[in-house]
Every structure is written in C-alpha cells, then in structure tokens.
Design a protein around this motif. Structure first.
Motif, short mmCIF file in Angstrom:
data_model
loop_
_atom_site.label_atom_id
_atom_site.label_comp_id
_atom_site.label_asym_id
_atom_site.label_seq_id
_atom_site.Cartn_x
_atom_site.Cartn_y
_atom_site.Cartn_z
N ALA A 299 0.84 -1.21 0.00
CA ALA A 299 0.00 0.00 0.00
C ALA A 299 0.87 1.26 0.00
CB ALA A 299 -0.95 -0.01 1.18
N ARG A 300 1.48 1.57 1.15
CA ARG A 300 2.39 2.72 1.27
C ARG A 300 1.80 3.98 0.62
NH1 ARG A 300 8.40 2.41 1.03
NH2 ARG A 300 8.17 2.86 -1.18
N LEU A 301 0.51 4.21 0.83
CA LEU A 301 -0.17 5.31 0.15
C LEU A 301 0.31 6.68 0.60
CD1 LEU A 301 -3.85 3.95 0.07
CD2 LEU A 301 -2.11 3.85 -1.74
N ASP A 302 0.82 6.77 1.81
CA ASP A 302 1.26 8.06 2.34
C ASP A 302 2.78 8.24 2.27
OD1 ASP A 302 -1.36 8.78 2.99
OD2 ASP A 302 -1.25 7.73 4.91
N PRO B 119 5.71 8.68 -5.79
CA PRO B 119 4.78 8.04 -4.86
C PRO B 119 5.31 6.70 -4.39
CG PRO B 119 3.93 7.95 -7.11
CD PRO B 119 5.14 8.83 -7.14
N HIS C 278 3.81 4.27 -3.17
CA HIS C 278 2.91 3.13 -3.39
C HIS C 278 3.50 2.14 -4.39
CE1 HIS C 278 -0.52 0.69 -4.29
NE2 HIS C 278 -0.69 1.23 -5.50
N GLN D 81 8.89 1.10 -11.38
CA GLN D 81 8.00 0.59 -10.34
C GLN D 81 8.44 -0.79 -9.88
OE1 GLN D 81 3.97 1.09 -11.81
NE2 GLN D 81 4.15 3.32 -11.82
N PHE E 117 -2.74 7.59 -3.80
CA PHE E 117 -1.30 7.44 -3.58
C PHE E 117 -0.54 8.72 -3.90
CE2 PHE E 117 -2.40 5.78 -7.78
CZ PHE E 117 -1.59 6.52 -8.61
N ILE F 143 -7.15 2.72 -3.47
CA ILE F 143 -5.95 3.21 -4.15
C ILE F 143 -6.30 4.27 -5.19
CG2 ILE F 143 -4.02 2.55 -5.64
CD1 ILE F 143 -4.08 -0.20 -4.27
#
Length: 309
Positions: A2-5, A16, A18, A81, A141, A240
């Motif tokens: 996730a790591r959205l923040d 980002p 994410h 990515q 994200f 997301i």
C-alpha cells in the motif's frame, strides 16, 4: 504494497511510494536495455496510456484481443515501479514494451549505448497540468495538492511528484544521445490518428495495411479506451484509486485548460513558460483548431492538416 502516504525522494525528485522504492528506482537507472526493447517515455498525463494501447495494437496488427484481456501495466510495465522485474521475468515477449516517467538525465547512462527504440510522448503543458490536477483528486497514492492556484505554483516550480515538466521535455527532446527516438504529441494522436499510427508503425518497423490501421484507430479511440477495463484503471481497488471522485480517462480533449485558468494564471504560466523554454524550439498546440463551417473555397483539399510538433 500500500504505502499510500509514503514519498520516495530519488535524485532530487519525489515519487509516490505506493509503487516506487529506492531499490526499484535504482534498478531503473541501472537497467540493462536490450537492443529490441521499446521504451515509451512521458511526463504523467501526456498520453502515456494511449501510446501503450497504440503500440500494443500495432504489434497485434489491429487485433484488440491482447489489449482487451491483459492490463496495460503488464503489457508495458513502468520501468521504475517495484513489480517491473517480476513482470519481465515472467514474460517471453519480444520486443519487450516498457514505460517510464523518468527524466532523461536519470536514464542517460542506461540507454545511451543501446539500440532500444524510444517513443517520447508530449502534450501541451497547460492541459497536462489540468489533467494531473484532476488525477490527484482520485489517486489516493498522490499527496493532497490543495487548491488549483497552489497546484499551479507547484507545477511551475517543478515540485510535484515526478519532477519538472520543463526538465522532462527538454531532456528527452533536445538530446542527440538517443539515436532511435520518435517524438509523438498527444495533439497529433487526437487530430490525425491514422497519420500518427502509421508513423509509429513505420518507426517500429511494423508497417500496417490500411484496414489494420483503421482497426487500430477504432480500438484506441477515447471512447473505446474509456470502456476498456484493461486500461481505464477500474481494476485498481477503490482505496488506491477512487473512481467516485473522477475518471482516469476524463475528457481526452485539447484546450481543456481554458476551463480552469483565469486570465492572470494564464499570463503567469506563459511568462514562466517563455523563460524556461527560450532555448527550446518545440511548438505546441494549445487549443483545438477552429471547427466553424468552412466556406466553399475552404472545402477544397488542403495539405495543412498535420499539427505542429
């Protein structure tokens, strides 16, 4: 993952977290390009997804089966990515189709000695900025970008994720180090899709018959792409990418910036643009050509339909 923040800083550019890690970004700049690789390079919201679809259709000779059954991030993974390596290892496709939002300076060492083909996709920056602004609203994200004037400031200062648009386009289009590079504009794909697809197919050494080009045009039209789950990102979970806040395939127009910019903002943008692009000879299409009904004389065939590039 996730790591959205999470925000990853790499070579003075924010990404980002994410989908990007320090390892994946480092692997991208050290990537071992094969001479048969095809790399689509672009700044976000410049027509990247559209080009992924066109290249897929060109190699499929207009047959939409692959583009309608395999997600675009699997067909043309983003080099920077974290999942890219696994996708490439699981695929036996030749040529490999890759995508990147990295500026040229980060990929210079990796690509300058390669025969890999690069397709650089650009779009007029006012429309890029407006599209990127709306994308921030739905992409969880990406960071909260505040008001449109605040977003405009950050865009002009090069402080958004993925860095400066000005650096990106100048780096990729003004270099002589990439010998196998084709520059295609968003506006060109919209105003003359047959011509753009023919040019791309010839660059890829995959010339198409007229009916194959027409099939490519049909299946990469904005309406077709908007309804295709393999490229409209509706397969991505809502936490997301929240499609209740907007559509990834939003309008597909030239000149939508005029619906957002005030006159003062336009003047400020133009001033910064003139300053930063004074050494760049590229010309941009800022609005859709006049659609007024032509008079009888203007209805005669004219050899001036190709947009400026």
């Amino acid at each position: 993952m996730a790591r959205l923040d999470v925000t990853e800083m790499f070579q003075d550019i924010s990404f980002p977290g994410h989908l990007h890690t320090q390892d994946s970004l480092q692997q991208a700049v050290e990537f071992n390009f094969q001479d048969t690789d095809i790399l689509i390079a672009s700044y976000p919201k410049s027509g990247t997804t559209w080009m992924q679809e066109i290249v897929t259709l060109v190699y499929s000779r207009g047959d939409p089966h692959l583009s309608q059954t395999v997600p675009n991030w699997t067909r043309a993974p983003w080099l920077e990515q974290y999942y890219c390596t696994a996708v490439l290892e699981a695929s036996s496709a030749v040529p490999r189709l890759l995508t990147t939002h990295l500026p040229y300076r980060l990929l210079r060492t990796a690509i300058q000695d390669s025969k890999a083909k690069v397709i650089y996709v650009s779009r007029n920056p006012k429309d890029v900025m407006v599209s990127f602004y709306h994308f921030h609203k739905m992409a969880n994200f990406l960071p909260d970008i505040g008001s449109f004037p605040e977003f405009l400031d950050r865009f002009l200062e090069g402080k958004l994720h993925f860095g400066s648009w000005f650096e990106h386009i100048i780096g990729w289009t003004q270099t002589a180090a990439v010998s196998n590079l084709l520059h295609v504009t968003y506006e060109e794909m919209l105003l003359d899709p047959q011509g753009a697809i023919k040019k791309i197919s010839l660059f890829l050494q995959c010339p198409l018959a007229e009916d194959e080009i027409n099939n490519c045009v049909k299946h990469c039209s904005f309406s077709s792409m908007k309804d295709n789950k393999m490229i409209n990102y509706t397969l991505v979970p809502q936490e997301i990418m929240d499609h209740s806040k907007g559509s990834f395939m939003r309008k597909g127009e030239i000149g939508d910036w005029k619906n957002m910019f005030t006159e003062e903002q336009r003047r400020r943008f133009d001033s910064v643009f003139s300053s930063k692009m004074q050494q760049c000879s590229l010309q941009f299409v800022w609005e859709k050509p006049d659609e007024e009904e032509p008079n009888e004389e203007e209805k005669l065939p004219q050899n001036n339909t190709e947009p400026r590039k």
